[in-house]
Write a protein that holds these residues in place. Structure first.
Motif, PDB file in Angstrom:
ATOM      1  N   ASP A   1      41.982  58.585  25.428  1.00 42.43           N
ATOM      2  CA  ASP A   1      43.120  57.951  25.135  1.00 42.43           C
ATOM      3  C   ASP A   1      43.208  56.731  25.576  1.00 42.43           C
ATOM      4  N   TRP A   2      43.083  55.136  25.715  1.00 37.27           N
ATOM      5  CA  TRP A   2      42.844  54.539  26.308  1.00 37.27           C
ATOM      6  C   TRP A   2      44.349  53.584  26.526  1.00 37.27           C
ATOM      7  N   ARG A   3      45.126  54.072  25.737  1.00 39.23           N
ATOM      8  CA  ARG A   3      46.301  53.784  25.516  1.00 39.23           C
ATOM      9  C   ARG A   3      47.641  54.393  26.730  1.00 39.23           C
ATOM     10  N   CYS A   4      47.101  55.632  27.013  1.00 40.98           N
ATOM     11  CA  CYS A   4      47.997  55.859  28.033  1.00 40.98           C
ATOM     12  C   CYS A   4      48.825  55.743  28.895  1.00 40.98           C
ATOM     13  N   ARG A   5      47.079  55.216  29.465  1.00 38.59           N
ATOM     14  CA  ARG A   5      47.803  54.525  31.093  1.00 38.59           C
ATOM     15  C   ARG A   5      47.065  53.332  31.008  1.00 38.59           C
ATOM     16  N   GLN A   6      47.684  51.950  30.393  1.00 42.85           N
ATOM     17  CA  GLN A   6      46.769  50.691  30.201  1.00 42.85           C
ATOM     18  C   GLN A   6      46.688  49.833  31.464  1.00 42.85           C
ATOM     19  N   ASP A   7      47.231  50.363  32.671  1.00 44.74           N
ATOM     20  CA  ASP A   7      47.250  49.591  34.034  1.00 44.74           C
ATOM     21  C   ASP A   7      45.638  50.112  34.910  1.00 44.74           C
ATOM     22  N   LEU A   8      45.209  51.389  34.012  1.00 42.52           N
ATOM     23  CA  LEU A   8      44.115  51.606  34.935  1.00 42.52           C
ATOM     24  C   LEU A   8      43.032  51.273  33.514  1.00 42.52           C
ATOM     25  N   MET A   9      43.167  50.518  32.447  1.00 37.72           N
ATOM     26  CA  MET A   9      41.807  50.402  31.889  1.00 37.72           C
ATOM     27  C   MET A   9      41.649  48.858  32.371  1.00 37.72           C
ATOM     28  N   THR A  10      39.832  49.032  31.922  1.00 36.93           N
ATOM     29  CA  THR A  10      39.915  46.636  31.955  1.00 36.93           C
ATOM     30  C   THR A  10      39.171  46.885  31.370  1.00 36.93           C
ATOM     31  N   CYS A  11      39.184  45.318  31.179  1.00 37.70           N
ATOM     32  CA  CYS A  11      38.750  44.941  29.680  1.00 37.70           C
ATOM     33  C   CYS A  11      37.741  43.673  30.113  1.00 37.70           C
ATOM     34  N   THR A  12      36.401  43.581  29.323  1.00 35.40           N
ATOM     35  CA  THR A  12      35.373  42.172  29.041  1.00 35.40           C
ATOM     36  C   THR A  12      35.235  41.797  28.138  1.00 35.40           C
ATOM     37  N   PRO A  13      35.255  40.799  27.077  1.00 32.64           N
ATOM     38  CA  PRO A  13      34.316  40.306  26.020  1.00 32.64           C
ATOM     39  C   PRO A  13      32.899  41.186  25.988  1.00 32.64           C
ATOM     40  N   VAL A  14      32.820  41.612  24.621  1.00 29.51           N
ATOM     41  CA  VAL A  14      31.728  42.473  24.433  1.00 29.51           C
ATOM     42  C   VAL A  14      31.169  41.121  23.012  1.00 29.51           C
ATOM     43  N   ASP A  15      29.669  41.169  23.403  1.00 30.05           N
ATOM     44  CA  ASP A  15      28.685  40.690  21.127  1.00 30.05           C
ATOM     45  C   ASP A  15      29.114  41.915  20.683  1.00 30.05           C
ATOM     46  N   VAL A  16      29.430  41.743  19.063  1.00 30.43           N
ATOM     47  CA  VAL A  16      29.120  43.116  18.144  1.00 30.43           C
ATOM     48  C   VAL A  16      28.522  42.213  17.573  1.00 30.43           C
ATOM     49  N   PRO A  17      27.337  43.801  17.463  1.00 27.91           N
ATOM     50  CA  PRO A  17      25.966  43.636  16.470  1.00 27.91           C
ATOM     51  C   PRO A  17      26.377  43.484  15.293  1.00 27.91           C
ATOM     52  N   GLU A  18      24.835  42.560  14.902  1.00 31.01           N
ATOM     53  CA  GLU A  18      25.675  42.441  13.517  1.00 31.01           C
ATOM     54  C   GLU A  18      25.915  43.288  12.798  1.00 31.01           C
ATOM     55  N   LEU A  19      25.310  44.939  12.664  1.00 33.81           N
ATOM     56  CA  LEU A  19      25.402  46.174  11.568  1.00 33.81           C
ATOM     57  C   LEU A  19      26.669  46.209  11.317  1.00 33.81           C
ATOM     58  N   VAL A  20      27.521  46.560  12.834  1.00 34.36           N
ATOM     59  CA  VAL A  20      28.551  46.590  13.125  1.00 34.36           C
ATOM     60  C   VAL A  20      29.515  45.028  12.330  1.00 34.36           C
ATOM     61  N   ALA A  21      29.108  44.066  12.496  1.00 38.55           N
ATOM     62  CA  ALA A  21      29.969  43.239  11.541  1.00 38.55           C
ATOM     63  C   ALA A  21      30.205  43.111  10.289  1.00 38.55           C
ATOM     64  N   ARG A  22      28.719  43.411  10.549  1.00 38.03           N
ATOM     65  CA  ARG A  22      28.846  43.556   8.377  1.00 38.03           C
ATOM     66  C   ARG A  22      29.877  44.152   7.906  1.00 38.03           C
TER      67      ARG A  22
ATOM     68  N   TRP B   1      47.349  41.694  24.661  1.00 29.97           N
ATOM     69  CA  TRP B   1      46.794  42.556  26.095  1.00 29.97           C
ATOM     70  C   TRP B   1      45.548  42.335  26.534  1.00 29.97           C
ATOM     71  N   GLN B   2      45.062  41.646  25.882  1.00 36.57           N
ATOM     72  CA  GLN B   2      42.903  40.963  26.023  1.00 36.57           C
ATOM     73  C   GLN B   2      43.135  40.984  27.298  1.00 36.57           C
ATOM     74  N   PRO B   3      41.713  39.978  27.349  1.00 34.25           N
ATOM     75  CA  PRO B   3      41.819  39.307  28.108  1.00 34.25           C
ATOM     76  C   PRO B   3      42.236  38.026  27.756  1.00 34.25           C
ATOM     77  N   PRO B   4      42.500  36.297  28.565  1.00 38.14           N
ATOM     78  CA  PRO B   4      43.968  35.471  28.328  1.00 38.14           C
ATOM     79  C   PRO B   4      42.486  34.702  27.451  1.00 38.14           C
ATOM     80  N   GLU B   5      40.884  34.590  27.580  1.00 37.62           N
ATOM     81  CA  GLU B   5      40.199  33.799  26.939  1.00 37.62           C
ATOM     82  C   GLU B   5      40.557  34.121  25.362  1.00 37.62           C
ATOM     83  N   THR B   6      40.376  35.503  24.944  1.00 40.44           N
ATOM     84  CA  THR B   6      40.379  36.260  23.801  1.00 40.44           C
ATOM     85  C   THR B   6      41.872  35.884  23.240  1.00 40.44           C
TER      86      THR B   6
END
Length: 320
Positions: free
Chosen positions: A237-258, A297-302
């Protein structure tokens, strides 16, 4: 700004996430009124609504503003405090006042004529039930991990037995919980058959097949705009220790977006924070959708892109 329709923001005074959007609206010269109805109506604010055949009008007065409630273009239901009743009252009197405020002030603020809601509070509440989320996700085309919700200990044990990849437990609601008087969070965690006791019969429990994930993804949806962030964390569960996680923008697949678009439409949401577990082969498994999830809490550009999208929705109002 006289004569322009206002944005009404319902949130608590400590909500720094709301501040990000409020700064953008100020730059755009969009009038805003901020209200925490659960607290402000006991601290000098007043709310009045009048109804009669063919007409409805009302007034909201705060310590600094007066607002014609028929002139609200948008309502952003962020993180208002619960309706707790006046602090000066106690016992059943305070409980009575709190319930009257919920059904009275809450009802007024949820039915402002001509306003656009992001999201409507009743839609938010309906979309927070995890069984509804899973049922809706399945219908909308998401991959959904095998899940059982039960208060039958034997059903739970049998479910664990037949999941070769393991099982996790998830609370159905983020209920306040204290251990030795201290606040305690109940995180998602892996469970095994011998751990499941007859205590399961006390209330429904949610058990889910563990996804062999390569990483997590948060997709923040604002209308038809999607913002994906990959989350790499050492924790289940990444919420447990958010200081240990890294976040990077990612594209959303078309099927998921729909599927996201269909999900929002079915539950009548404009905003949604979707969580996915993504396998090494690229399968995106739906875990949940928080209709009012945090996003700053996400990357500044996001963060900037999400804030702009929310400000766009609020500024456009009912024409969005």
């Amino acid at each position: 700004m006289e004569g322009r329709r206002s944005v009404l923001v319902l949130t608590n005074p400590y909500d720094v996430t709301a501040d990000v959007v409020l700064r953008l609206l100020a730059e755009r010269r969009v009038p805003v009124v901020r209200l925490d109805p659960g607290a402000d109506l006991h601290a000098g604010a007043s709310l009045t609504a009048t109804y009669r055949t063919g007409e409805q009008w009302g007034t909201l007065r705060t310590t600094s503003r007066e607002l014609d409630t028929t002139r609200v273009r948008s309502v952003w239901v962020r993180r208002p405090s619960p309706y707790g009743g006046p602090p000066a009252l106690a016992g059943q009197d305070r409980k009575f006042a709190a319930e009257q405020a919920l059904w009275g002030a809450g009802g007024i603020l949820a039915s402002l004529p001509g306003a656009r809601y992001l999201n409507h509070p009743w839609n938010n509440r309906a979309a927070e039930y995890k069984p509804s989320q899973l049922s809706t996700a399945r219908r909308c085309g998401f991959l959904v991990p095998c899940t059982v919700i039960t208060n039958d200990p034997q059903e739970a044990r049998e479910f664990v037995t037949f999941q070769p990849g393991g099982v996790v437990y998830k609370p159905l609601w983020n209920s306040p919980y204290r251990v030795d008087g201290q606040p305690h969070s109940v995180w998602v965690r892996e469970v095994h058959g011998p751990e499941i006791t007859d205590a399961v019969s006390v209330c429904p429990h949610m058990f889910q097949a563990k996804v062999d994930k390569a990483f997590d993804v948060r997709v923040t949806a604002v209308g038809d705009r999607l913002f994906g962030v990959r989350i790499d964390s050492p924790d289940l569960d990444w919420r447990c220790r958010q200081d240990l996680m890294t976040c990077t923008p990612v594209d959303v697949p078309e099927l998921v977006a729909r599927a996201v678009t269909a999900y929002l439409a079915e539950l009548r949401l404009i905003y949604g924070a979707f969580d996915f577990a993504v396998t090494a082969s690229g399968d995106w498994y739906f875990l949940e959708c928080n209709p009012n999830g945090q996003w700053a809490w996400q990357p500044p550009e996001t963060i900037e892109a999400i804030a702009q999208a929310i400000a766009d929705q609020l500024e456009k109002g009912p024409d969005a």
